[in-house]
Design an enzyme around this catalytic site. Structure first.
Site, PDB file in Angstrom:
ATOM      1  CD  GLU A  77      -1.352  -2.337   2.095  1.00  0.00           C
ATOM      2  OE1 GLU A  77      -2.143  -2.990   2.782  1.00  0.00           O
ATOM      3  OE2 GLU A  77      -0.118  -2.587   2.025  1.00  0.00           O
ATOM      4  CB  CYS A 100      -0.761  -4.064   8.807  1.00  0.00           C
ATOM      5  SG  CYS A 100       0.267  -2.667   8.304  1.00  0.00           S
ATOM      6  CB  CYS A 109      -0.957  -0.423   5.388  1.00  0.00           C
ATOM      7  SG  CYS A 109       0.725  -0.925   4.986  1.00  0.00           S
ATOM      8  CB  SER A 193      19.022 -39.907  -8.336  1.00  0.00           C
ATOM      9  OG  SER A 193      19.828 -38.874  -7.791  1.00  0.00           O
ATOM     10  CD1 TRP A 195      21.194 -35.121 -15.010  1.00  0.00           C
ATOM     11  CD2 TRP A 195      20.381 -34.692 -12.977  1.00  0.00           C
ATOM     12  NE1 TRP A 195      22.066 -34.263 -14.389  1.00  0.00           N
ATOM     13  CE2 TRP A 195      21.582 -33.987 -13.128  1.00  0.00           C
ATOM     14  CE3 TRP A 195      19.672 -34.585 -11.780  1.00  0.00           C
ATOM     15  CZ2 TRP A 195      22.104 -33.178 -12.112  1.00  0.00           C
ATOM     16  CZ3 TRP A 195      20.199 -33.792 -10.781  1.00  0.00           C
ATOM     17  CH2 TRP A 195      21.396 -33.091 -10.947  1.00  0.00           C
ATOM     18  CB  THR A 221      20.006 -36.801   0.118  1.00  0.00           C
ATOM     19  OG1 THR A 221      18.793 -37.550   0.055  1.00  0.00           O
ATOM     20  CG2 THR A 221      20.076 -35.866  -1.083  1.00  0.00           C
ATOM     21  CG  LEU A 229      20.726 -29.243  -0.707  1.00  0.00           C
ATOM     22  CD1 LEU A 229      20.432 -29.604   0.737  1.00  0.00           C
ATOM     23  CD2 LEU A 229      19.739 -29.927  -1.643  1.00  0.00           C
ATOM     24  CB  SER A 330      10.311 -39.836   8.168  1.00  0.00           C
ATOM     25  OG  SER A 330      11.182 -40.945   8.266  1.00  0.00           O
TER      26      SER A 330
END
Length: 396
Positions: A77, A100, A109, A193, A195, A221, A229, A330
């Protein structure tokens, strides 16, 4: 203020016990769609704040627009009203979330809107944050501003699904991304893996990484793939998420990419309470690494629910699971996944000795299988993507 969305752009708004039916025009919808597109530009930068866009319209013309660009920065805003300047007086502002009403990183705002002379506010949805939750609307209405709520509410809630989960619970929003062959394998028996899926699917994965606060994998992994990552999406400079490793015995190699790579994001190694003291001391000295010790549960694993509550307390609003079969299983078994992104490559592994997407015991009856709702399918390069939400108890 109770809001009940109705079909065809109509909303029933209950104010002080009286139901008032409001009609939204095609132009209203056009401007709100513009605000939603603006809000989306903030993905990856505003967490744990919501994605918000705003458009100011005067005499049928857009005179100001903006979106929340980064956490701690001006809200949507503010950008829109500053751009509109004096033209804001007597205008309508379209905003994707209730303005807000409290002092946080920035002033309210709602007060900015009041002081700008805006005549009408159209909001997509009420803010579920207990510090706001209708107070912004009331503040503006008390000053004679016309307030209408509920336009494209469904789209606004989907845009801010991460924020909604984060602000109304003590857990982050959990996304599980997997890549598999048609027959359900993500790697060979050796762990290879690369790809399973093609380049387009992998780029899509980098876009997901950019949008979340944390990315989580298991130690297997790290040992088999040695991943970075990091987030490397197309066309923008990605923001690397916090890298989280479930490593109960602190086996993470000292020279793993996730340790030695130059990134602004830290690596959080979650380990058990019985680990090698020398290795623990090594990691404690590294500036880009944090250690979190949790008591291992009766199954010899990291207690996931306890971990997620701790991550939520440090303002981690979303986590992308990119684990192997055991980590995936999991999270699935403990019913912690909110959303799935399942990439399926047009290939068969053709054996029964590979690593499956979920490595663990399944239900004894098919009726007890995890069910998905609101799912969509699309083609990403040569691969297929099925995305949807875990169906929870009580869901239709």
């Amino acid at each position: 203020m109770n809001l009940n969305p109705s079909p065809a752009g109509r909303v029933f708004c209950c104010i002080k016990g009286c139901f008032v039916e409001m009609e939204f025009s095609k132009k209203d919808k056009f401007y709100m769609q513009k605000a939603l597109r603006l809000a989306k530009k903030g993905e990856g930068f505003t967490s744990p704040n919501p994605l918000v866009g705003a458009v100011v319209v005067k005499d049928g013309e857009i005179v100001g627009e903006g979106y929340h660009q980064y956490y701690g920065g001006p809200h949507a805003e503010v950008y829109a009203l500053d751009e509109a300047g004096k033209m804001a007086r007597g205008s309508t502002i379209y905003v994707t979330l209730e303005p807000c009403s409290h002092h946080g990183k920035t002033p309210p705002c709602s007060l900015k809107i009041i002081n700008s002379g805006v005549k009408r506010v159209v909001a997509a949805m009420q803010d579920p944050n207990p510090e706001v939750a209708g107070r912004g609307f009331k503040m503006m209405k008390d000053k004679g501003i016309e307030v209408e709520v509920g336009l494209l509410e469904k789209e606004a809630k989907k845009l801010n699904e991460i924020f909604l989960k984060y602000i109304t619970s003590d857990n982050p929003f959990i996304i599980l991304k997997s890549a598999q062959t048609i027959d359900g394998y993500l790697a060979t028996s050796t762990g290879n893996s690369k790809w399973v899926t093609g380049e387009k699917a992998r780029l899509y994965g980098h876009q997901l990484r950019h949008k979340v606060d944390g990315i989580l994998v298991g130690i297997n992994t790290v040992l088999s793939d040695d991943p970075s990552l990091t987030a490397r999406p197309e066309n923008i400079v990605g923001k690397d998420p916090l890298r989280i490793i479930l490593d109960s015995k602190l086996k993470t190699p000292k020279d793993a990419k996730i340790i030695i790579q130059n990134s602004e994001a830290k690596t959080l190694i979650v380990h058990g309470d019985q680990v090698n003291a020398a290795k623990k001391k090594f990691y404690e000295k590294k500036e880009n690494v944090e250690l979190l010790s949790l008591k291992i549960n009766e199954n010899g694993n990291i207690p996931l629910k306890r971990l997620l509550k701790k991550l939520h307390k440090r303002k981690i609003s979303s986590i992308l699971i990119e684990g192997g079969g055991k980590v995936n299983h999991s999270f699935l078994k403990e019913k912690l996944v909110d959303k799935f992104y399942n990439f399926i490559a047009p290939k068969y592994f053709g054996g029964n000795d590979g690593i499956t997407v979920f490595d663990g015991d399944g239900p004894l009856k098919m009726e007890d299988a995890i069910k998905i709702k609101d799912y969509e399918m699309e083609k990403v390069g040569k691969d297929f993507l099925i995305k949807g939400y875990r169906k929870k108890e009580g869901d239709i």
